[in-house]
Design an enzyme around this catalytic site. Sequence first.
Site, short mmCIF file in Angstrom:
data_model
loop_
_atom_site.label_atom_id
_atom_site.label_comp_id
_atom_site.label_asym_id
_atom_site.label_seq_id
_atom_site.Cartn_x
_atom_site.Cartn_y
_atom_site.Cartn_z
N TYR A 15 0.80 -1.22 0.00
CA TYR A 15 0.00 0.00 0.00
C TYR A 15 0.84 1.28 0.00
O TYR A 15 0.29 2.38 -0.08
CB TYR A 15 -0.91 0.03 1.23
CG TYR A 15 -1.85 -1.14 1.29
CD1 TYR A 15 -2.96 -1.21 0.46
CD2 TYR A 15 -1.63 -2.19 2.18
CE1 TYR A 15 -3.82 -2.29 0.51
CE2 TYR A 15 -2.49 -3.27 2.24
CZ TYR A 15 -3.59 -3.32 1.40
OH TYR A 15 -4.44 -4.39 1.45
N HIS A 20 -4.47 6.22 -1.02
CA HIS A 20 -4.99 6.19 0.36
C HIS A 20 -3.89 6.47 1.39
O HIS A 20 -4.19 6.75 2.55
CB HIS A 20 -5.61 4.81 0.62
CG HIS A 20 -6.96 4.85 1.26
ND1 HIS A 20 -7.72 5.98 1.39
CD2 HIS A 20 -7.69 3.84 1.82
CE1 HIS A 20 -8.87 5.68 2.00
NE2 HIS A 20 -8.87 4.39 2.27
N PHE A 66 -4.67 -0.40 9.72
CA PHE A 66 -5.36 -0.21 8.44
C PHE A 66 -6.31 0.97 8.60
O PHE A 66 -6.82 1.26 9.69
CB PHE A 66 -6.06 -1.47 7.92
CG PHE A 66 -5.08 -2.49 7.42
CD1 PHE A 66 -4.58 -2.43 6.13
CD2 PHE A 66 -4.63 -3.50 8.26
CE1 PHE A 66 -3.65 -3.35 5.68
CE2 PHE A 66 -3.70 -4.43 7.82
CZ PHE A 66 -3.21 -4.35 6.52
N ASN A 68 -9.41 1.89 7.99
CA ASN A 68 -10.77 1.91 8.55
C ASN A 68 -10.84 1.71 10.06
O ASN A 68 -11.90 1.84 10.65
CB ASN A 68 -11.64 0.87 7.85
CG ASN A 68 -11.80 1.16 6.38
OD1 ASN A 68 -11.34 2.18 5.87
ND2 ASN A 68 -12.46 0.26 5.67
N ASN A 114 -13.26 6.91 5.63
CA ASN A 114 -13.43 5.90 6.67
C ASN A 114 -12.41 5.99 7.81
O ASN A 114 -12.73 5.65 8.95
CB ASN A 114 -13.45 4.50 6.07
CG ASN A 114 -14.73 4.25 5.30
OD1 ASN A 114 -15.79 4.75 5.66
ND2 ASN A 114 -14.63 3.49 4.21
#
EC number: 3.1.1.29
Length: 188
Positions: A15, A20, A66, A68, A114
């Site tokens: 990631y 994000h 993560f 969220n 989120n």
Amino acid sequence: MTKMIVGLGNPGDKYEKTKHNMGFMALDLLAKELNVDFKEEKPFMSLVASTFVNGEKLFLVKPLTFMNESGRSVAPLLKYYNIDEADLTVMHDDLDSPVGRVRLRQKGSSGGQNGIKSVITHVGSQTFNRVKIGIGRPKHGMTVGNHVLSGFDNEDKEIAQDGIFKAVDAMKFYLENGDFQKTMNKFN
């Protein structure tokens, strides 16, 4: 007064360069400019760096939960270090702004982000500062999930990097003068 700046993102190499992870990227650059290193704080599920700026304690935090679930890291750290949510700033990606555009806000809803939603839920307040770094909307036919978990194409890479630089400049200005409203006036 102690301040905390959190960068939101997802942990792991997979990631690292995704849209994000704009919050992580900006916080990494800020840490580099402040000459501090992150170390893992397992009880808080975070990477944390600390220093003093103008005589005030500063924590830089990258949740490892993560996106969220970011609030699960942030809320316990605020409580442990006795930091008021008004002294919390969260840097994150923003779908509703064009790539590289930086917007600062003092409070408000999650706007559908989120990670911010999780921080609001776990902290129990919307009254914390945000630095939103634009990633733009998905191109036709692409889902939001695929968009935020993809990297920037060549035409947007430099614009995104400029947004990261501007976000870091805003945070350095804020740390120098301690006034988020003044920082908003200068950088919005």
